[in-house]
Design a protein around this motif. Structure first.
Motif, PDB file in Angstrom:
ATOM      1  N   ILE A 279      89.403 -71.120 149.047  1.00 52.68           N
ATOM      2  CA  ILE A 279      89.339 -70.711 147.636  1.00 52.68           C
ATOM      3  C   ILE A 279      90.355 -69.603 147.352  1.00 52.68           C
ATOM      4  N   LEU A 280      90.523 -68.679 148.299  1.00 53.07           N
ATOM      5  CA  LEU A 280      91.497 -67.594 148.129  1.00 53.07           C
ATOM      6  C   LEU A 280      92.899 -68.155 147.933  1.00 53.07           C
ATOM      7  N   ILE A 281      93.275 -69.129 148.760  1.00 48.13           N
ATOM      8  CA  ILE A 281      94.602 -69.753 148.620  1.00 48.13           C
ATOM      9  C   ILE A 281      94.706 -70.477 147.283  1.00 48.13           C
ATOM     10  N   GLU A 282      93.628 -71.134 146.852  1.00 47.93           N
ATOM     11  CA  GLU A 282      93.649 -71.824 145.560  1.00 47.93           C
ATOM     12  C   GLU A 282      93.865 -70.836 144.414  1.00 47.93           C
ATOM     13  N   ILE A 283      93.225 -69.680 144.484  1.00 47.91           N
ATOM     14  CA  ILE A 283      93.376 -68.668 143.435  1.00 47.91           C
ATOM     15  C   ILE A 283      94.814 -68.136 143.412  1.00 47.91           C
ATOM     16  N   ILE A 284      95.370 -67.870 144.590  1.00 57.69           N
ATOM     17  CA  ILE A 284      96.745 -67.358 144.677  1.00 57.69           C
ATOM     18  C   ILE A 284      97.734 -68.387 144.117  1.00 57.69           C
ATOM     19  N   LEU A 285      97.583 -69.647 144.517  1.00 61.39           N
ATOM     20  CA  LEU A 285      98.490 -70.694 144.035  1.00 61.39           C
ATOM     21  C   LEU A 285      98.324 -70.936 142.533  1.00 61.39           C
ATOM     22  N   ALA A 286      97.081 -70.827 142.047  1.00 62.62           N
ATOM     23  CA  ALA A 286      96.854 -70.975 140.598  1.00 62.62           C
ATOM     24  C   ALA A 286      97.535 -69.843 139.837  1.00 62.62           C
ATOM     25  N   ALA A 287      97.448 -68.625 140.388  1.00 63.34           N
ATOM     26  CA  ALA A 287      98.095 -67.475 139.739  1.00 63.34           C
ATOM     27  C   ALA A 287      99.610 -67.656 139.705  1.00 63.34           C
ATOM     28  N   LEU A 288     100.177 -68.163 140.806  1.00 61.81           N
ATOM     29  CA  LEU A 288     101.619 -68.428 140.836  1.00 61.81           C
ATOM     30  C   LEU A 288     101.994 -69.531 139.853  1.00 61.81           C
ATOM     31  N   SER A 289     101.113 -70.507 139.709  1.00 63.02           N
ATOM     32  CA  SER A 289     101.405 -71.654 138.842  1.00 63.02           C
ATOM     33  C   SER A 289     101.464 -71.276 137.372  1.00 63.02           C
ATOM     34  N   VAL A 290     100.738 -70.228 136.990  1.00 67.76           N
ATOM     35  CA  VAL A 290     100.730 -69.785 135.599  1.00 67.76           C
ATOM     36  C   VAL A 290     102.129 -69.367 135.169  1.00 67.76           C
TER      37      VAL A 290
END
Length: 303
Positions: A279-290
């Motif tokens: 989940i931590l990696i998903e949050i980081i990648l989602a933040a980068l994707s924004v």
């Protein structure tokens, strides 16, 4: 207003999972701290890096499904759409990642049929490869575990009977639409690139879990077995409709698979840590994707 039973069950499952976490921590907090302390920082880093690679490969599978239907997205667009929508799977309902993806695809100019076909193809490639790859690797390395699972879960036999009965009942319809079904099944076939990418996904995600087990097992736990176990747990978690993102189900399969190697409390903690890392990696990648605009129009070719 009629309550949606499916949504209610999924919400109830979240309550069950969170209650289990609370009571488990209540009785095993010291053990949790001990396990975390025994994990070297380099193992945590390798695990997070491997999870990141696995998530990037999942983006690649989505990108390949789009290219398969002549949708010429930039990889950065696929990266943005995939990662922004992924967190939606944790919302009770288990459809919001698909709802978000459908909305972004349509805003990029894709028609309804292309949206449907690309999402089905991506999902099939990921889940089918997880199930088959996982089943094969477990069979080759720990076939006794499959026998145990079959013995301890007689529901599998019932499901097989129900599945066979349903197939026989639908057979006349299947014959009537066999040409259309054949054409659609042919579209779901793996390309050489998607097949290799799928295998690499489970290699990366399985390695991310396996490396965290090393400090805790007295006997060696085979990497190949853990890769298969992780892939199989992913497929089972996806197949259970009331568990958002397979949460609780994936971890249960992992804990059961680790039973010959680790005590149950350690196995539960490590499976939970893997989910937290994921989940931590998903949050980081989602933040980068924004920071990446996914709204550019797609070039859709019918050639």
């Amino acid at each position: 207003m009629q309550v949606n039973i499916k949504t209610a069950l999924k919400t109830l499952w979240w309550v069950v999972v969170l209650s289990f976490i609370f009571f488990f921590l209540l009785g095993n907090l010291h053990r949790v701290f001990d396990v975390v302390k025994l994990l070297p920082i380099e193992i945590i880093v390798y695990s997070l890096l491997s999870l990141t690679i696995g998530k990037l490969l999942l983006v690649a599978i989505m990108h390949q499904s789009l290219l398969h239907y002549k949708v010429n997205f930039l990889f950065s667009q696929s990266f943005s759409i995939y990662n922004i929508t992924q967190l939606g799977k944790y919302i009770p309902g288990s459809i919001w990642q698909f709802v978000g993806k459908i909305g972004m695809y349509k805003s990029a100019g894709l028609d309804n049929q292309t949206v449907r076909d690309t999402i089905l193809l991506e999902t099939f490639w990921v889940v089918f490869s997880a199930f088959i790859f996982g089943l094969l690797l477990i069979s080759f390395t720990q076939y006794q575990l499959l026998i145990t699972l079959t013995q301890e879960i007689p529901l599998i036999i019932l499901l097989a009977i129900l599945g066979t009965t349903s197939f026989l009942l639908l057979l006349p319809q299947l014959r009537h639409h066999r040409k259309r079904l054949y054409d659609y099944c042919r579209r779901l076939l793996f390309t050489p690139l998607s097949f290799i990418t799928s295998l690499l996904i489970w290699l990366a995600l399985g390695f991310a879990f396996w490396i965290t087990l090393i400090p805790f097992s007295a006997s060696e736990i085979g990497l190949v077995f853990i890769i298969g176990l992780y892939a199989f747990s992913y497929a089972v978690g996806f197949a259970v409709p009331f568990a958002p993102a397979g949460i609780g189900i994936r971890e249960s399969v992992l804990v059961l698979g680790l039973a010959p190697f680790l005590d149950i409390n350690t196995a539960i903690i490590l499976a939970a840590l893997n989910r937290i890392f994921y989940i931590l990696i998903e949050i980081i990648l989602a933040a980068l994707s924004v920071t990446i605009s996914p709204h550019s129009s797609a070039d859709v070719s019918n050639s």
